[in-house]
Scaffold this motif. Structure first.
Motif, PDB file in Angstrom:
ATOM      1  N   PRO A  77      -1.706 -12.190  -1.211  1.00 49.76           N
ATOM      2  CA  PRO A  77      -1.054 -13.436  -1.584  1.00 49.76           C
ATOM      3  C   PRO A  77      -2.012 -14.597  -1.362  1.00 49.76           C
ATOM      4  O   PRO A  77      -2.857 -14.556  -0.469  1.00 49.76           O
ATOM      5  N   VAL A  78      -1.883 -15.608  -2.190  1.00 54.08           N
ATOM      6  CA  VAL A  78      -2.755 -16.782  -2.060  1.00 54.08           C
ATOM      7  C   VAL A  78      -2.295 -17.568  -0.841  1.00 54.08           C
ATOM      8  O   VAL A  78      -1.122 -17.920  -0.726  1.00 54.08           O
ATOM      9  N   PRO A  79      -3.202 -17.858   0.101  1.00 54.18           N
ATOM     10  CA  PRO A  79      -2.799 -18.549   1.331  1.00 54.18           C
ATOM     11  C   PRO A  79      -2.604 -20.049   1.120  1.00 54.18           C
ATOM     12  O   PRO A  79      -3.134 -20.634   0.174  1.00 54.18           O
ATOM     13  N   TYR A  80      -1.862 -20.643   2.021  1.00 54.70           N
ATOM     14  CA  TYR A  80      -1.717 -22.097   2.050  1.00 54.70           C
ATOM     15  C   TYR A  80      -3.055 -22.686   2.463  1.00 54.70           C
ATOM     16  O   TYR A  80      -3.708 -22.128   3.335  1.00 54.70           O
TER      17      TYR A  80
ATOM     18  N   ASP B  65      -4.031 -23.215  -0.681  1.00 50.93           N
ATOM     19  CA  ASP B  65      -4.491 -22.870  -2.029  1.00 50.93           C
ATOM     20  C   ASP B  65      -3.364 -22.445  -2.962  1.00 50.93           C
ATOM     21  O   ASP B  65      -3.521 -22.485  -4.175  1.00 50.93           O
ATOM     22  N   TRP B  66      -2.233 -22.011  -2.411  1.00 49.26           N
ATOM     23  CA  TRP B  66      -1.145 -21.526  -3.256  1.00 49.26           C
ATOM     24  C   TRP B  66      -0.614 -22.614  -4.187  1.00 49.26           C
ATOM     25  O   TRP B  66      -0.032 -22.311  -5.212  1.00 49.26           O
ATOM     26  N   GLY B  67      -0.811 -23.861  -3.869  1.00 50.87           N
ATOM     27  CA  GLY B  67      -0.308 -24.945  -4.704  1.00 50.87           C
ATOM     28  C   GLY B  67      -1.246 -25.366  -5.811  1.00 50.87           C
ATOM     29  O   GLY B  67      -0.934 -26.252  -6.596  1.00 50.87           O
ATOM     30  N   GLN B  68      -2.401 -24.750  -5.885  1.00 50.88           N
ATOM     31  CA  GLN B  68      -3.389 -25.137  -6.892  1.00 50.88           C
ATOM     32  C   GLN B  68      -3.581 -24.023  -7.910  1.00 50.88           C
ATOM     33  O   GLN B  68      -3.628 -22.863  -7.571  1.00 50.88           O
ATOM     34  N   GLY B  69      -3.706 -24.414  -9.154  1.00 52.89           N
ATOM     35  CA  GLY B  69      -4.058 -23.452 -10.190  1.00 52.89           C
ATOM     36  C   GLY B  69      -2.950 -22.560 -10.673  1.00 52.89           C
ATOM     37  O   GLY B  69      -3.196 -21.646 -11.435  1.00 52.89           O
ATOM     38  N   ARG B  70      -1.718 -22.773 -10.233  1.00 50.57           N
ATOM     39  CA  ARG B  70      -0.614 -21.941 -10.686  1.00 50.57           C
ATOM     40  C   ARG B  70       0.563 -22.835 -11.076  1.00 50.57           C
ATOM     41  O   ARG B  70       1.604 -22.813 -10.443  1.00 50.57           O
ATOM     42  N   PRO B  71       0.406 -23.651 -12.116  1.00 55.00           N
ATOM     43  CA  PRO B  71       1.456 -24.616 -12.450  1.00 55.00           C
ATOM     44  C   PRO B  71       2.816 -23.992 -12.740  1.00 55.00           C
ATOM     45  O   PRO B  71       3.827 -24.621 -12.515  1.00 55.00           O
ATOM     46  N   ALA B  72       2.877 -22.774 -13.207  1.00 55.21           N
ATOM     47  CA  ALA B  72       4.166 -22.154 -13.511  1.00 55.21           C
ATOM     48  C   ALA B  72       4.982 -21.944 -12.238  1.00 55.21           C
ATOM     49  O   ALA B  72       6.207 -21.884 -12.288  1.00 55.21           O
ATOM     50  N   ASP B  73       4.327 -21.841 -11.095  1.00 56.43           N
ATOM     51  CA  ASP B  73       5.026 -21.608  -9.831  1.00 56.43           C
ATOM     52  C   ASP B  73       5.405 -22.915  -9.133  1.00 56.43           C
ATOM     53  O   ASP B  73       6.062 -22.869  -8.102  1.00 56.43           O
TER      54      ASP B  73
END
Length: 96
Positions: free
Chosen positions: A77-80, A82-90
């Motif tokens: 899983p993408v860690p915090y 970084d999880w908020g970047q590059g995945r606009p659908a989420d």
């Protein structure tokens, strides 16, 4: 440590091994060797048959489907944060 995730990976390794008619260790080593940038692996064996199984991994060619299944089940899983970047659908929509 996520033991359930580890067992999920082992389950897929078993499925791939069954499709190829080989043991799980051979699939695991072939999978690691198929990763970009990996040029060697460290193997360990107590018995000659274990060593032969490990060395046979260099001759096992995994299919794209095999690799995709193994990569998907083992993806980290993408860690915090970084999880908020590059995945606009989420992401949640911005307030108006």
């Amino acid at each position: 440590m996520d033991r359930n995730r580890g067992w999920d990976i082992v389950d897929v390794l078993r499925e791939v091994a069954a499709r190829h008619g080989v043991g799980v260790p051979r699939v695991a080593l072939a999978w690691v060797l198929a990763r970009p940038g990996v040029t060697s692996v460290i193997v360990g064996a107590k018995r000659p048959d274990q060593l032969a199984e490990n060395l046979a991994a260099v001759d096992l060619v995994l299919t794209e489907e095999d690799l995709a299944e193994l990569d998907a089940v083992s993806a980290q899983p993408v860690p915090y944060p970084d999880w908020g970047q590059g995945r606009p659908a989420d992401r949640l929509p911005l307030p108006s």
